[in-house]
Write a protein that holds these residues in place. Structure first.
Motif, mmCIF file in Angstrom:
data_model
loop_
_atom_site.group_PDB
_atom_site.id
_atom_site.type_symbol
_atom_site.label_atom_id
_atom_site.label_comp_id
_atom_site.label_asym_id
_atom_site.label_seq_id
_atom_site.Cartn_x
_atom_site.Cartn_y
_atom_site.Cartn_z
ATOM 1 N N LEU A 301 53.137 -13.267 25.491
ATOM 2 C CA LEU A 301 54.518 -13.689 25.690
ATOM 3 C C LEU A 301 54.724 -15.138 25.277
ATOM 4 C CD1 LEU A 301 57.305 -12.865 26.792
ATOM 5 C CD2 LEU A 301 56.549 -13.679 29.049
ATOM 6 N N ALA A 302 53.751 -15.994 25.610
ATOM 7 C CA ALA A 302 53.864 -17.395 25.204
ATOM 8 C C ALA A 302 53.829 -17.534 23.684
ATOM 9 C CB ALA A 302 52.726 -18.200 25.842
ATOM 10 N N ALA A 303 52.974 -16.765 23.027
ATOM 11 C CA ALA A 303 52.916 -16.825 21.563
ATOM 12 C C ALA A 303 54.211 -16.326 20.941
ATOM 13 C CB ALA A 303 51.734 -15.994 21.063
ATOM 14 N N ALA A 304 54.869 -15.365 21.579
ATOM 15 C CA ALA A 304 56.115 -14.826 21.042
ATOM 16 C C ALA A 304 57.242 -15.847 21.082
ATOM 17 C CB ALA A 304 56.517 -13.570 21.827
ATOM 18 N N VAL A 305 57.213 -16.748 22.057
ATOM 19 C CA VAL A 305 58.272 -17.766 22.163
ATOM 20 C C VAL A 305 57.841 -19.093 21.569
ATOM 21 C CG1 VAL A 305 59.271 -16.656 24.188
ATOM 22 C CG2 VAL A 305 57.521 -18.424 24.487
ATOM 23 N N GLY A 306 56.689 -19.119 20.906
ATOM 24 C CA GLY A 306 56.248 -20.325 20.220
ATOM 25 C C GLY A 306 55.441 -21.287 21.061
ATOM 26 N N LEU A 307 54.923 -20.848 22.199
ATOM 27 C CA LEU A 307 54.104 -21.712 23.041
ATOM 28 C C LEU A 307 52.634 -21.361 22.860
ATOM 29 C CD1 LEU A 307 56.163 -21.673 26.371
ATOM 30 C CD2 LEU A 307 56.144 -23.444 24.598
ATOM 31 N N GLU A 308 51.787 -22.321 23.146
ATOM 32 C CA GLU A 308 50.344 -22.119 23.021
ATOM 33 C C GLU A 308 49.766 -21.889 24.407
ATOM 34 O OE1 GLU A 308 46.409 -24.485 21.363
ATOM 35 O OE2 GLU A 308 48.415 -25.034 20.659
ATOM 36 N N ALA A 309 49.153 -20.741 24.612
ATOM 37 C CA ALA A 309 48.603 -20.386 25.918
ATOM 38 C C ALA A 309 47.159 -19.946 25.760
ATOM 39 C CB ALA A 309 49.426 -19.275 26.574
ATOM 40 N N SER A 310 46.336 -20.334 26.715
ATOM 41 C CA SER A 310 44.932 -19.933 26.704
ATOM 42 C C SER A 310 44.798 -18.490 27.168
ATOM 43 C CB SER A 310 44.121 -20.857 27.621
ATOM 44 O OG SER A 310 42.784 -20.416 27.736
ATOM 45 N N SER A 311 43.702 -17.865 26.780
ATOM 46 C CA SER A 311 43.446 -16.494 27.233
ATOM 47 C C SER A 311 43.167 -16.441 28.727
ATOM 48 C CB SER A 311 42.262 -15.896 26.470
ATOM 49 O OG SER A 311 41.100 -16.687 26.661
ATOM 50 N N GLU A 312 42.761 -17.554 29.311
ATOM 51 C CA GLU A 312 42.602 -17.700 30.765
ATOM 52 C C GLU A 312 43.489 -18.854 31.196
ATOM 53 O OE1 GLU A 312 38.413 -18.417 30.941
ATOM 54 O OE2 GLU A 312 37.969 -16.339 31.485
ATOM 55 N N SER A 313 44.366 -18.617 32.136
ATOM 56 C CA SER A 313 45.346 -19.646 32.487
ATOM 57 C C SER A 313 45.566 -19.699 33.990
ATOM 58 C CB SER A 313 46.681 -19.376 31.785
ATOM 59 O OG SER A 313 47.235 -18.142 32.227
ATOM 60 N N ALA A 314 46.056 -20.853 34.425
ATOM 61 C CA ALA A 314 46.398 -21.025 35.837
ATOM 62 C C ALA A 314 47.558 -20.134 36.235
ATOM 63 C CB ALA A 314 46.746 -22.496 36.101
ATOM 64 N N LEU A 315 48.464 -19.877 35.312
ATOM 65 C CA LEU A 315 49.617 -19.040 35.616
ATOM 66 C C LEU A 315 49.198 -17.611 35.950
ATOM 67 C CD1 LEU A 315 52.680 -18.813 35.800
ATOM 68 C CD2 LEU A 315 52.731 -18.326 33.344
ATOM 69 N N ALA A 316 48.258 -17.063 35.173
ATOM 70 C CA ALA A 316 47.792 -15.700 35.443
ATOM 71 C C ALA A 316 47.126 -15.611 36.806
ATOM 72 C CB ALA A 316 46.827 -15.249 34.349
ATOM 73 N N ALA A 317 46.250 -16.575 37.098
ATOM 74 C CA ALA A 317 45.570 -16.565 38.395
ATOM 75 C C ALA A 317 46.552 -16.766 39.533
ATOM 76 C CB ALA A 317 44.487 -17.637 38.423
ATOM 77 N N GLY A 318 47.506 -17.675 39.371
ATOM 78 C CA GLY A 318 48.468 -17.954 40.426
ATOM 79 C C GLY A 318 49.393 -16.789 40.716
ATOM 80 N N LEU A 319 49.857 -16.117 39.655
ATOM 81 C CA LEU A 319 50.752 -14.972 39.855
ATOM 82 C C LEU A 319 50.061 -13.844 40.616
ATOM 83 C CD1 LEU A 319 52.560 -14.765 36.388
ATOM 84 C CD2 LEU A 319 53.515 -15.559 38.554
ATOM 85 N N VAL A 320 48.851 -13.505 40.203
ATOM 86 C CA VAL A 320 48.132 -12.421 40.865
ATOM 87 C C VAL A 320 47.729 -12.826 42.287
ATOM 88 C CG1 VAL A 320 46.091 -10.949 40.752
ATOM 89 C CG2 VAL A 320 47.334 -11.516 38.668
ATOM 90 N N MET A 321 47.355 -14.066 42.459
ATOM 91 C CA MET A 321 47.029 -14.538 43.802
ATOM 92 C C MET A 321 48.249 -14.474 44.712
ATOM 93 S SD MET A 321 45.274 -18.141 44.975
ATOM 94 C CE MET A 321 44.106 -18.068 43.622
ATOM 95 N N GLY A 322 49.406 -14.811 44.167
ATOM 96 C CA GLY A 322 50.632 -14.717 44.945
ATOM 97 C C GLY A 322 50.923 -13.294 45.382
ATOM 98 N N ILE A 323 50.686 -12.323 44.482
ATOM 99 C CA ILE A 323 50.866 -10.913 44.850
ATOM 100 C C ILE A 323 49.910 -10.526 45.970
ATOM 101 C CG2 ILE A 323 50.667 -8.544 43.989
ATOM 102 C CD1 ILE A 323 51.521 -9.603 41.245
ATOM 103 N N MET A 324 48.689 -11.027 45.891
ATOM 104 C CA MET A 324 47.698 -10.708 46.906
ATOM 105 C C MET A 324 48.081 -11.267 48.279
ATOM 106 S SD MET A 324 43.724 -11.953 47.088
ATOM 107 C CE MET A 324 44.280 -13.615 47.447
ATOM 108 N N ILE A 325 48.755 -12.417 48.300
ATOM 109 C CA ILE A 325 49.060 -13.105 49.552
ATOM 110 C C ILE A 325 50.354 -12.601 50.182
ATOM 111 C CG2 ILE A 325 49.631 -15.397 50.477
ATOM 112 C CD1 ILE A 325 47.716 -16.561 48.447
ATOM 113 N N ILE A 326 51.168 -11.876 49.436
ATOM 114 C CA ILE A 326 52.456 -11.400 49.969
ATOM 115 C C ILE A 326 52.311 -10.710 51.326
ATOM 116 C CG2 ILE A 326 54.274 -9.683 49.598
ATOM 117 C CD1 ILE A 326 54.268 -10.464 46.650
#
Length: 462
Positions: A301-326
């Motif tokens: 998604l980041a590449a589609a909008v012209g942003l550079e994103a790593s294959s491992e990111s804080a956003l991915a970990a944070g989003l899934v962690m947030g789901i776990m904590i709900i």
């Protein structure tokens, strides 16, 4: 005999002594005209005898297990040849690990010196002798204690008072053990942290912006003696935790409000168990989901909008962690909202307030102390999470607040530093204790802030 097999045996002896004590008290009461002439009910005579049988035996077992390994290790190290004698605590730890691996069969004897093989054989022999002596001593203490208690059963003894006094002391001892364990953990971490700061300056650790605990191969690498700046780790921890909280708090809190105030009984019976199922999913499953699904989706998604994103990111970990904590926030907040007295709702509605106004201005402020407790628990859960971060955010200690880049957290680095055979006198290993101490201070500060908020609002709504 192994402790796991010895405990059921002690339980059988306790039950037998209880039955004997119970039977003897009833037998003594028969010539006196019945149990009404005893100072206590037969149950208390049997329970007092069982305590005399069980407590000393369990105390001996705990004492033996607490000092067994240390004594055996000292004897094994002392019996090593002079050329294999360790010259430091860290070297001793590695030698003991090697001996244990040979004794367990994990390391073939052909790959170690003959002295290590002999020490492994001695280790096995000492462990076998220790188990035999422990079994005999524990059983002897249990039988002796039960016999003494059985002989001291008499109609004039108030067994209930003695039983209740013993139980009270036992409860106090349990509370003291919990407190002393906490104190012991804190002081052990403090002592190791002091040792770390003897090797690495405090200012470098607290204000350093580079984390590279391994010793560099070349002198021109970053931190030829290792770089121990904690700022990248704490920034990564706070970044991932903040993302998780931005997901978990709104979703969890709004879910709790809906379930408690708006959902029909049928919808509540269906939605609440499904929501709480998230709490039962293992963290490694969340890690797989984050690494194989969420992280590639964010990167694409980041590449589609012209942003550079790593294959491992804080956003991915944070989003899934947030789901776990709900579920943590949702379940606790739901219980707290339901615990608000119905009179507050009725009074607000009687004055003409709508249901939403009642929720915002009456119920939510009254439930805020409990909600804050749930949020604090969720924050602590997020800060302490390791598996999701390892699989979705990586291990690189980058000083960045960009959620699309790879970061790591304090807990991940603590695990990394303590994996494998380590020398516990090196700065690399001691850094784990320093990180743990700083994490403890941060968590304590969060608890203090939360308690202040809770006390402030509780004064108005108790």
């Amino acid at each position: 005999m192994q402790p796991a097999n010895l405990l059921p045996l002690i339980g059988v002896l306790i039950a037998l002594v209880f039955a004997l004590g119970y039977g003897k008290s009833r037998a003594l009461a028969a010539p006196l005209g019945g149990i009404r002439n005893l100072k206590s009910l037969p149950f208390y005579y049997g329970a007092r005898a069982a305590i005399w049988c069980g407590l000393p035996a369990l105390a001996v077992l705990a004492f033996w297990l607490g000092f067994e390994n240390k004594i055996i290790q000292t004897l094994v190290i002392g019996g090593l040849p002079a050329e294999l004698q360790p010259d430091s605590a860290g070297r001793a730890s590695l030698v003991l690990s090697q001996i244990s691996n040979v004794a367990s069969g994990a390391l073939p004897p052909d790959f170690v010196p003959p002295g290590i093989v002999a020490a492994a054989d001695r280790l096995q022999g000492l462990r076998a002798d220790s188990r035999l002596l422990m079994t005999l001593l524990v059983i002897a203490v249990a039988v002796l204690g039960g016999f003494i208690a059985w002989t001291r059963i008499a109609p004039y003894i108030n067994a209930r008072e003695k039983y209740e006094a013993t139980v009270q002391r036992l409860l106090f001892a349990c509370a003291a053990v919990a407190i002393l364990t906490t104190v012991g953990i804190v002081f052990s971490v403090i002592f190791e942290t002091i040792r770390f700061f003897g090797k690495v300056p405090f200012t470098e650790f607290v204000f350093g912006t580079s984390w590279s605990p391994q010793t560099a191969i070349r002198a021109d690498q970053v931190g030829a003696e290792g770089a121990f700046g904690m700022i990248p780790l704490f920034v990564g921890t706070l970044l991932i935790s903040a993302i998780a909280m931005l997901v978990a708090i709104p979703v969890g809190l709004l879910s709790a409000i809906y379930l408690a105030e708006y959902a029909s009984p049928r919808a509540r019976k269906i939605i609440k168990p499904l929501l709480e199922l998230l709490a039962g999913v293992p963290t490694v499953v969340y890690g797989f989901f984050a690494a194989l699904t969420v992280a590639p989706f964010i990167s694409g998604l980041a590449a589609a909008v012209g942003l550079e994103a790593s294959s491992e990111s804080a956003l991915a970990a944070g989003l899934v962690m947030g789901i776990m904590i709900i579920p943590f926030i949702s379940s606790l907040s739901d219980d707290v909202i339901n615990a608000v007295p119905q009179s507050l709702r009725d009074g607000s509605l009687a004055l003409g307030a709508t249901q939403s106004e009642t929720m915002i201005k009456v119920i939510f402020p009254a439930a805020l102390p409990g909600i804050m407790g749930g949020i604090l628990l969720a924050v602590s859960r997020a800060i302490g999470e390791t598996m999701i971060v390892v699989m979705a955010a990586g291990l690189a200690a980058n000083l960045t607040v960009n959620p699309l880049e790879t970061v790591t957290t304090v807990t991940v680095q603590i695990v990394t530093l303590l994996v494998g055979d380590q020398e516990f006198d090196s700065a690399k290993t001691l850094a784990a204790f320093a990180l743990g101490m700083m994490l403890f201070i941060v968590t304590l500060a969060l608890n203090v802030v939360a308690l202040r908020v809770v006390r402030k609002y509780r004064e108005h709504y108790d």
